[in-house]
Design an enzyme around this catalytic site. Structure first.
Site, PDB file in Angstrom:
ATOM      1  N   HIS A 311     -31.266  -4.302  -3.379  1.00  0.00           N
ATOM      2  CA  HIS A 311     -32.428  -3.990  -2.531  1.00  0.00           C
ATOM      3  C   HIS A 311     -32.737  -5.206  -1.662  1.00  0.00           C
ATOM      4  CE1 HIS A 311     -36.463  -2.716  -1.384  1.00  0.00           C
ATOM      5  NE2 HIS A 311     -36.084  -1.519  -1.758  1.00  0.00           N
ATOM      6  N   ASP A 369     -33.006   4.811  -6.326  1.00  0.00           N
ATOM      7  CA  ASP A 369     -32.030   5.878  -6.052  1.00  0.00           C
ATOM      8  C   ASP A 369     -31.026   6.058  -7.179  1.00  0.00           C
ATOM      9  OD1 ASP A 369     -32.390   4.476  -2.952  1.00  0.00           O
ATOM     10  OD2 ASP A 369     -32.909   6.556  -3.348  1.00  0.00           O
TER      11      ASP A 369
HETATM   12  C1  SDX Z   1     -33.909   2.190  -0.337  1.00  0.00           C
HETATM   13  O1  SDX Z   1     -36.332  -1.291   2.119  1.00  0.00           O
HETATM   14  C2  SDX Z   1     -36.814  -0.421   1.234  1.00  0.00           C
HETATM   15  O2  SDX Z   1     -37.907  -0.556   0.734  1.00  0.00           O
HETATM   16  C3  SDX Z   1     -35.924   0.746   0.996  1.00  0.00           C
HETATM   17  C4  SDX Z   1     -36.358   1.683  -0.127  1.00  0.00           C
HETATM   18  C5  SDX Z   1     -37.611   2.401   0.212  1.00  0.00           C
HETATM   19  O3  SDX Z   1     -38.292   2.853  -0.716  1.00  0.00           O
HETATM   20  O4  SDX Z   1     -37.884   2.604   1.428  1.00  0.00           O
HETATM   21  O5  SDX Z   1     -36.547   0.950  -1.326  1.00  0.00           O
HETATM   22  C6  SDX Z   1     -35.282   2.748  -0.371  1.00  0.00           C
HETATM   23  O6  SDX Z   1     -33.311   2.200   0.699  1.00  0.00           O
HETATM   24  C7  SDX Z   1     -33.330   1.554  -1.591  1.00  0.00           C
HETATM   25  C8  SDX Z   1     -31.916   0.925  -1.350  1.00  0.00           C
HETATM   26  C9  SDX Z   1     -30.899   2.040  -1.419  1.00  0.00           C
HETATM   27  N1  SDX Z   1     -29.578   1.579  -0.993  1.00  0.00           N
HETATM   28  C10 SDX Z   1     -28.562   1.483  -1.843  1.00  0.00           C
HETATM   29  O7  SDX Z   1     -28.655   1.661  -3.064  1.00  0.00           O
HETATM   30  C11 SDX Z   1     -27.219   1.217  -1.172  1.00  0.00           C
HETATM   31  C12 SDX Z   1     -26.494   0.075  -1.927  1.00  0.00           C
HETATM   32  N2  SDX Z   1     -27.247  -1.123  -1.728  1.00  0.00           N
HETATM   33  C13 SDX Z   1     -26.768  -2.031  -0.623  1.00  0.00           C
HETATM   34  O8  SDX Z   1     -26.368  -1.313   0.511  1.00  0.00           O
HETATM   35  C14 SDX Z   1     -27.741  -3.171  -0.404  1.00  0.00           C
HETATM   36  O9  SDX Z   1     -28.121  -3.628  -1.634  1.00  0.00           O
HETATM   37  C15 SDX Z   1     -28.972  -2.959   0.439  1.00  0.00           C
HETATM   38  C16 SDX Z   1     -28.646  -2.481   1.798  1.00  0.00           C
HETATM   39  C17 SDX Z   1     -29.897  -1.989  -0.238  1.00  0.00           C
HETATM   40  C18 SDX Z   1     -29.686  -4.318   0.558  1.00  0.00           C
HETATM   41  O10 SDX Z   1     -28.776  -5.245   0.987  1.00  0.00           O
HETATM   42  P1  SDX Z   1     -29.371  -6.626   1.623  1.00  0.00           P
HETATM   43  O11 SDX Z   1     -30.359  -7.184   0.688  1.00  0.00           O
HETATM   44  O12 SDX Z   1     -29.784  -6.313   3.010  1.00  0.00           O
HETATM   45  O13 SDX Z   1     -28.257  -7.690   1.659  1.00  0.00           O
HETATM   46  P2  SDX Z   1     -26.736  -7.537   1.845  1.00  0.00           P
HETATM   47  O14 SDX Z   1     -26.384  -6.104   2.176  1.00  0.00           O
HETATM   48  O15 SDX Z   1     -26.295  -8.565   2.823  1.00  0.00           O
HETATM   49  O16 SDX Z   1     -26.190  -7.874   0.367  1.00  0.00           O
HETATM   50  C19 SDX Z   1     -26.327  -9.221  -0.140  1.00  0.00           C
HETATM   51  C20 SDX Z   1     -25.053  -9.470  -0.948  1.00  0.00           C
HETATM   52  C21 SDX Z   1     -23.782  -9.187  -0.148  1.00  0.00           C
HETATM   53  O17 SDX Z   1     -22.766 -10.047  -0.659  1.00  0.00           O
HETATM   54  P3  SDX Z   1     -22.446 -11.421   0.143  1.00  0.00           P
HETATM   55  O18 SDX Z   1     -22.105 -11.015   1.588  1.00  0.00           O
HETATM   56  O19 SDX Z   1     -23.716 -12.242   0.092  1.00  0.00           O
HETATM   57  O20 SDX Z   1     -21.274 -12.021  -0.598  1.00  0.00           O
HETATM   58  O21 SDX Z   1     -25.003  -8.570  -2.073  1.00  0.00           O
HETATM   59  C22 SDX Z   1     -23.880  -7.699  -1.949  1.00  0.00           C
HETATM   60  C23 SDX Z   1     -23.413  -7.768  -0.497  1.00  0.00           C
HETATM   61  O22 SDX Z   1     -22.010  -7.548  -0.413  1.00  0.00           O
HETATM   62  N3  SDX Z   1     -24.361  -6.371  -2.291  1.00  0.00           N
HETATM   63  C24 SDX Z   1     -23.685  -5.482  -3.039  1.00  0.00           C
HETATM   64  C25 SDX Z   1     -24.552  -4.373  -3.149  1.00  0.00           C
HETATM   65  N4  SDX Z   1     -25.675  -4.618  -2.464  1.00  0.00           N
HETATM   66  C26 SDX Z   1     -25.551  -5.838  -1.933  1.00  0.00           C
HETATM   67  N5  SDX Z   1     -22.460  -5.513  -3.622  1.00  0.00           N
HETATM   68  C27 SDX Z   1     -22.103  -4.407  -4.315  1.00  0.00           C
HETATM   69  N6  SDX Z   1     -22.869  -3.294  -4.469  1.00  0.00           N
HETATM   70  C28 SDX Z   1     -24.111  -3.253  -3.906  1.00  0.00           C
HETATM   71  N7  SDX Z   1     -24.874  -2.176  -4.074  1.00  0.00           N
END
Ligand code: SDX
Length: 434
Positions: A311, A369
């Site tokens: 998140h 989720d």
């Molecule tokens: C919702 O914003 C909100 O409040 C949203 C929400 C709401 O109620 O409105 O809470 C609802 O959208 C919840 C989130 C649902 N999404 C997912 O479950 C999809 C999987 N999650 C990722 O896509 C990710 O965690 C995000 C998009 C949710 C958040 O990512 P960030 O914090 O923007 O940061 P990032 O994508 O750059 O990730 C940071 C690091 C990265 O590695 P590095 O580049 O630093 O080496 O963490 C890794 C990413 O590769 N990473 C993951 C991961 N999520 C982040 N690696 C594997 N699996 C994951 N799920």
């Protein structure tokens, strides 16, 4: 609206030998903010913050998240208390008005919402234009946006009474439209709302009743549905809420703004994650295949991510996920589903991910989720409906944030700037010379 307070100290910034003071403001709780509004005028520079990870776009009284402590408050009330002791209608009143309703206020509000649950009969013709296998989110974006073609008496955003009617129409009609989208995909006839049913009962009946027989709502499932709506109602300035605010800042009507929010929520990184999380669990299929997917999630060259994990704000457990997990078990137990292989995979995946150094270091915890998909599937919804249910519940948050933006004197049309890295000015070259 509460009042931000000026901090005793300013932020001092020196650029090219020029020093400016930038005010710092304190909120009720949470990080202070630096007011950079005069930065460009006084220094000729912009701030740079792709994804707005360090940017407060507004001042808000509605929802507060502490990502490190795993705290979520709606108008100051902890999400678990509202989910355990309240109702979605009460939460809607709270988000819209800032205070929990008295019994009289609650009765008036529920009556007002009930009186708006039907949609204009002409709206049913919109559905006929879609293929039966259209994704219900595609239908939601189209039909909700089309509400502005029907309700001309609630489009004037400068009129508080019209804004209030639009707000109540949005909250009241989303379940009806969502149920219609579901029914259309099944080929079953639309079921009209009934005024003698609660919000969640009405929605479940519109989804699962058929004219051929009586439909009795299961109170356990209805309570679970209501709780799921509470958990998804609002969440600060997330991507879809920021979309609604940005659309609203141009003066667009509330139905168009909510349609924009639905479009944004659809993405798998946002509200589409509940559908993606269940599809992922089904793709994994069995506990013994989890290690393969954990490795893929760590592989930078592999776009696969563990859907339902991580998140932008919660770097601790998502408090909604805890309530969702309990609700998930309650629903499965009530339905007598004790050997759901998806739940086995989910429980094992959660255990492994919470102990794997990669996920621990990156603070990737299950978010709302992760468990909602399993629960919604158990309730009888196809995965394509999961994000529709998220949009249904989030509508009250979007519209509360929209109302706050409209009435905030400091708000103006949103217009971010950029750092330009394209070609410097150059003259046109005729095709004969290229
Ligand atoms: C919702 O914003 C909100 O409040 C949203 C929400 C709401 O109620 O409105 O809470 C609802 O959208 C919840 C989130 C649902 N999404 C997912 O479950 C999809 C999987 N999650 C990722 O896509 C990710 O965690 C995000 C998009 C949710 C958040 O990512 P960030 O914090 O923007 O940061 P990032 O994508 O750059 O990730 C940071 C690091 C990265 O590695 P590095 O580049 O630093 O080496 O963490 C890794 C990413 O590769 N990473 C993951 C991961 N999520 C982040 N690696 C594997 N699996 C994951 N799920």
């Amino acid at each position: 609206m509460g009042e931000r307070k000026a901090s005793q100290q300013n932020a001092t910034l020196t650029i090219d030998g020029k020093t400016i003071d930038l005010p710092i403001y304190k909120g009720t709780i949470g990080p202070d903010v630096i007011d950079v509004r005069k930065l460009y005028a006084e220094t000729g520079t912009f701030t740079y913050d792709p994804g707005f990870t360090s940017t407060a776009s507004c001042e808000s009284d509605i929802t507060y998240i502490d990502g490190d402590e795993g705290i979520l408050l709606y108008r100051g009330y902890p999400i678990d208390q509202l989910a355990d002791h309240g109702s979605f209608m009460e939460t809607c009143y709270l988000l819209e008005n800032g205070e929990l309703p008295s019994a009289v206020q609650m009765k008036e509000f529920e009556h007002a919402i009930t009186m708006h649950t039907m949609v204009h009969e002409q709206l049913t013709y919109f559905f006929r234009g879609f293929r039966r296998d259209a994704h219900p989110m595609a239908i939601m974006v189209g039909v909700v946006g089309a509400l502005s073609a029907f309700y001309h008496d609630s489009l004037d955003i400068t009129d508080p009474d019209q804004r209030m009617i639009a707000t109540r129409r949005m909250i009241a009609k989303m379940p009806t439209i969502a149920a219609m989208a579901f029914k259309y995909s099944t080929g079953q006839p639309f079921i009209y709302p009934r005024n003698d049913l609660s919000y969640a009962d009405n929605f479940l009946r519109m989804c699962f009743a058929v004219p051929a027989e009586k439909y009795i709502v299961n109170p356990i499932l209805s309570k679970a549905m209501d709780k799921i709506f509470i958990l998804h109602a609002d969440h600060e300035q997330n991507a879809s809420t920021s979309t609604v605010r940005l659309a609203g800042s141009s003066g667009a009507n509330p139905f168009a703004c909510v349609a924009a929010g639905i479009a944004c929520l659809w993405g798998p990184a946002h509200g589409g994650a509940n559908e993606a999380a269940l599809n992922m669990l089904e793709e994994i299929g069995s506990v013994d295949r989890i290690p393969e997917f954990i490795e893929r999630a760590k592989d930078k060259d592999d776009p696969f991510r563990l859907m339902g994990f991580g998140h932008r704000v919660y770097k601790n457990y998502d408090p909604r996920a805890r309530v969702m997990q309990t609700t998930c078990h309650e629903v499965l137990n009530d339905l007598g589903v004790t050997d759901d292989p998806l739940l086995d995979v989910a429980m094992e995946l959660e255990k492994i991910a919470l102990n794997d150094p990669y996920f621990v270091e990156k603070k990737l915890y299950p978010n709302i989720d992760f468990y909602s998909g399993i629960t919604l599937k158990a309730l009888g919804f196809p995965t394509t409906m999961f994000t529709v249910l998220f949009a249904l519940a989030r509508t009250v948050g979007w519209i509360a944030q929209w109302e706050e933006m409209i009435t905030d004197p400091s708000q103006k049309i949103g217009r971010p700037r950029q750092i330009y890295t394209g070609a410097a000015q150059r003259d046109y070259v005729p095709v004969s010379s290229r």
